[in-house]
Design a protein around this motif. Structure first.
Motif, short mmCIF file in Angstrom:
data_model
loop_
_atom_site.label_atom_id
_atom_site.label_comp_id
_atom_site.label_asym_id
_atom_site.label_seq_id
_atom_site.Cartn_x
_atom_site.Cartn_y
_atom_site.Cartn_z
N ALA A 357 0.81 -1.22 0.00
CA ALA A 357 0.00 0.00 0.00
C ALA A 357 0.84 1.26 0.00
N ILE A 358 2.06 1.19 0.56
CA ILE A 358 2.90 2.39 0.63
C ILE A 358 3.97 2.41 -0.45
N ALA A 359 4.03 1.38 -1.27
CA ALA A 359 5.12 1.25 -2.24
C ALA A 359 5.18 2.46 -3.18
N LEU A 360 4.05 2.82 -3.78
CA LEU A 360 4.05 3.92 -4.75
C LEU A 360 4.34 5.26 -4.10
N PRO A 361 3.63 5.66 -3.02
CA PRO A 361 3.98 6.95 -2.41
C PRO A 361 5.42 7.00 -1.88
N ALA A 362 5.91 5.89 -1.34
CA ALA A 362 7.29 5.87 -0.84
C ALA A 362 8.28 6.03 -1.99
N LEU A 363 8.02 5.37 -3.12
CA LEU A 363 8.89 5.50 -4.29
C LEU A 363 8.90 6.93 -4.81
N LYS A 364 7.73 7.56 -4.85
CA LYS A 364 7.66 8.96 -5.31
C LYS A 364 8.47 9.88 -4.40
N LEU A 365 8.33 9.69 -3.09
CA LEU A 365 9.05 10.55 -2.14
C LEU A 365 10.55 10.34 -2.22
N LEU A 366 10.98 9.08 -2.34
CA LEU A 366 12.42 8.79 -2.44
C LEU A 366 13.01 9.33 -3.73
N SER A 367 12.27 9.19 -4.82
CA SER A 367 12.74 9.71 -6.11
C SER A 367 12.89 11.22 -6.05
N LEU A 368 11.90 11.89 -5.46
CA LEU A 368 11.98 13.34 -5.32
C LEU A 368 13.16 13.73 -4.44
N ALA A 369 13.36 13.00 -3.35
CA ALA A 369 14.47 13.30 -2.44
C ALA A 369 15.82 13.19 -3.16
N CYS A 370 15.99 12.14 -3.96
CA CYS A 370 17.26 11.95 -4.68
C CYS A 370 17.50 13.08 -5.67
N VAL A 371 16.48 13.43 -6.44
CA VAL A 371 16.64 14.49 -7.45
C VAL A 371 16.96 15.83 -6.79
N LEU A 372 16.20 16.18 -5.78
CA LEU A 372 16.41 17.47 -5.12
C LEU A 372 17.75 17.54 -4.40
N MET A 373 18.19 16.44 -3.79
CA MET A 373 19.45 16.44 -3.06
C MET A 373 20.63 16.55 -4.03
N ILE A 374 20.55 15.89 -5.16
CA ILE A 374 21.61 16.01 -6.17
C ILE A 374 21.73 17.45 -6.65
N LEU A 375 20.58 18.08 -6.92
CA LEU A 375 20.59 19.48 -7.34
C LEU A 375 21.13 20.38 -6.24
N ALA A 376 20.74 20.13 -5.01
CA ALA A 376 21.19 20.97 -3.90
C ALA A 376 22.70 20.89 -3.71
N ILE A 377 23.25 19.68 -3.72
CA ILE A 377 24.70 19.53 -3.52
C ILE A 377 25.46 20.17 -4.67
N ALA A 378 24.95 20.02 -5.89
CA ALA A 378 25.62 20.63 -7.04
C ALA A 378 25.63 22.16 -6.91
N LEU A 379 24.52 22.74 -6.50
CA LEU A 379 24.45 24.19 -6.34
C LEU A 379 25.32 24.67 -5.19
N LEU A 380 25.35 23.89 -4.10
CA LEU A 380 26.19 24.27 -2.96
C LEU A 380 27.66 24.25 -3.32
N LYS A 381 28.08 23.22 -4.07
CA LYS A 381 29.48 23.14 -4.51
C LYS A 381 29.84 24.30 -5.42
N ARG A 382 28.94 24.61 -6.34
CA ARG A 382 29.22 25.73 -7.25
C ARG A 382 29.29 27.04 -6.50
N GLY A 383 28.41 27.22 -5.49
CA GLY A 383 28.44 28.43 -4.71
C GLY A 383 29.74 28.58 -3.92
N GLN A 384 30.28 27.47 -3.41
CA GLN A 384 31.54 27.53 -2.68
C GLN A 384 32.70 27.85 -3.61
N GLN A 385 32.62 27.33 -4.83
CA GLN A 385 33.68 27.63 -5.79
C GLN A 385 33.63 29.09 -6.22
#
Length: 387
Positions: A357-385
């Motif tokens: 019952a939670i498989a689909l909502p959990a997958l959506k949340l994890l996928s969103l978390a991965c995409v947003l975290m990758i973008l965040a780390i990339a922006l943070l690294k660029r900002g430090q540079q």
């Protein structure tokens, strides 16, 4: 590993000292849960057995009208009294009047109605339909019994034959996949999710403050990577989210009954419940990290994070349940991560769901978390540079 643990300890101490942020993350959802659950418990319970209170007036005063009135008083959905006076949301919600020509209308001798139902002006359409349906159901039994009597059947036999309550068995042991949550089942996970995402406010302001003080740049001179630094920073907030999950569920189960509200039942699959909570936390932390990487001041972070969270809550079923929204708004709500999280919680708390019952909502949340975290780390690294 030692560096990571030391960094986590440092971030945890900073967070514990910020009692304003802790109050926001714990007291705010608790207050909302109590207020909304208490205020809306009758509204959510209308379809679940709560009786609507109204007036009954018999202007016909005939044996038939008295028999019909007696059957009306026996319905489970309506609580009837002989009060006189105006109808209002705070008092009697409706009035059922058996007209003087009740017997003639019953016999089909005229085109007038035998029963008149009036409502309080502010009573909603759903409640009006419920009252009308309850009266029609009683009349169907009453009229059919009269017809059976005219055909020569004994009245008790006619009523028993018409009702035949044993002919249909309703299985109440298996929750329906379309079950509507109660006020408590809706509001406890809804405001818990809102609080989890509201972690963006203290997290983003903390990141920006350290960036302005060049604390992050100094930490990096010791060889710490950006990923390690932000893993350490996010860990205490993740722990806070899990504490929120446990405390709000406990409040729903133990505190609300003490205040007169229905308690939140926790005789459910606790494993899937915790997993959907963890996935919600990861999505919330990733969104907060991306926000911190894209704004330049603590004022922007506070205003923007609050606005985004309120918007996601408004369209995601936190403030207004998705099941009462029109189809267009339900389609929009399907894009809110808060709606995904709420779907997962309700699937477990209301419908007794498990891992599937939670498989689909959990997958959506994890996928969103991965995409947003990758973008965040990339922006943070660029900002430090750039800095």
């Amino acid at each position: 590993m030692i560096a990571l643990l030391a960094a986590i300890k440092k971030e945890a101490l900073l967070l514990v000292r910020d009692w304003h942020a802790l109050a926001l993350l714990f007291i705010m959802p608790l207050v909302f849960i109590v207020i909304m659950s208490m205020a809306l418990q009758e509204r959510f319970g209308i379809e679940g057995g709560v009786q609507l209170t109204g007036q009954i007036h018999d202007l016909a005063q005939s044996p038939s009208s008295q028999a019909f009135l007696q059957q009306l008083r026996g319905t489970d959905h309506l609580s009837l009294n002989a009060h006189q006076g105006p109808l209002s949301q705070q008092g009697d919600l409706f009035a059922i009047t058996l007209q003087p020509a009740f017997d003639q209308a019953l016999a089909g001798a005229n085109n007038q109605a035998g029963v008149l139902i009036t409502f309080a002006a502010e009573l909603g359409k759903r409640e009006r339909m419920l009252v009308g349906a309850a009266v029609r159901e009683v009349f169907a039994v009453f009229n059919s019994t009269l017809i059976a009597e005219d055909l020569g059947y004994d009245r008790d036999y006619a009523e028993a034959e018409f009702l035949r309550t044993g002919f249909i068995e309703v299985d109440t042991t298996t929750p329906s996949s379309l079950s509507t949550p109660t006020a408590v089942q809706q509001n406890v996970p809804a405001w818990l999710i809102f609080a989890m995402f509201f972690v963006a406010v203290p997290l983003s302001t903390a990141v920006i403050s350290e960036r302005q003080l060049r604390t992050l740049a100094r930490v990096k001179t010791f060889g710490a990577s950006t990923t390690l630094i932000y893993t350490a920073k996010l860990t205490p907030y993740f722990v806070i989210n899990i504490m929120q999950l446990l405390l709000m569920l406990l409040a729903g189960n133990q505190l609300l009954p003490l205040l007169g509200a229905e308690g939140l039942g926790l005789a459910v699959a606790l494993g899937p419940l915790m997993v959907i909570g963890v996935c919600t936390s990861l999505a919330a932390l990733a969104m907060a990290s991306l926000l911190a990487a894209t704004v330049s001041s603590t004022e922007q972070a506070t205003v923007t994070s609050a606005a985004i969270n309120i918007l996601l809550a408004a369209i995601g079923g936190v403030m207004i349940p998705v099941f009462v929204m029109p189809p267009t708004m339900q389609a929009i709500a399907a894009w809110s991560p808060m709606a995904w999280a709420l779907d997962g919680f309700i699937a477990v708390l209301v419908r007794g769901g498990s891992w599937g019952a939670i498989a689909l909502p959990a997958l959506k949340l994890l996928s969103l978390a991965c995409v947003l975290m990758i973008l965040a780390i990339a922006l943070l690294k660029r900002g430090q540079q750039d800095g």
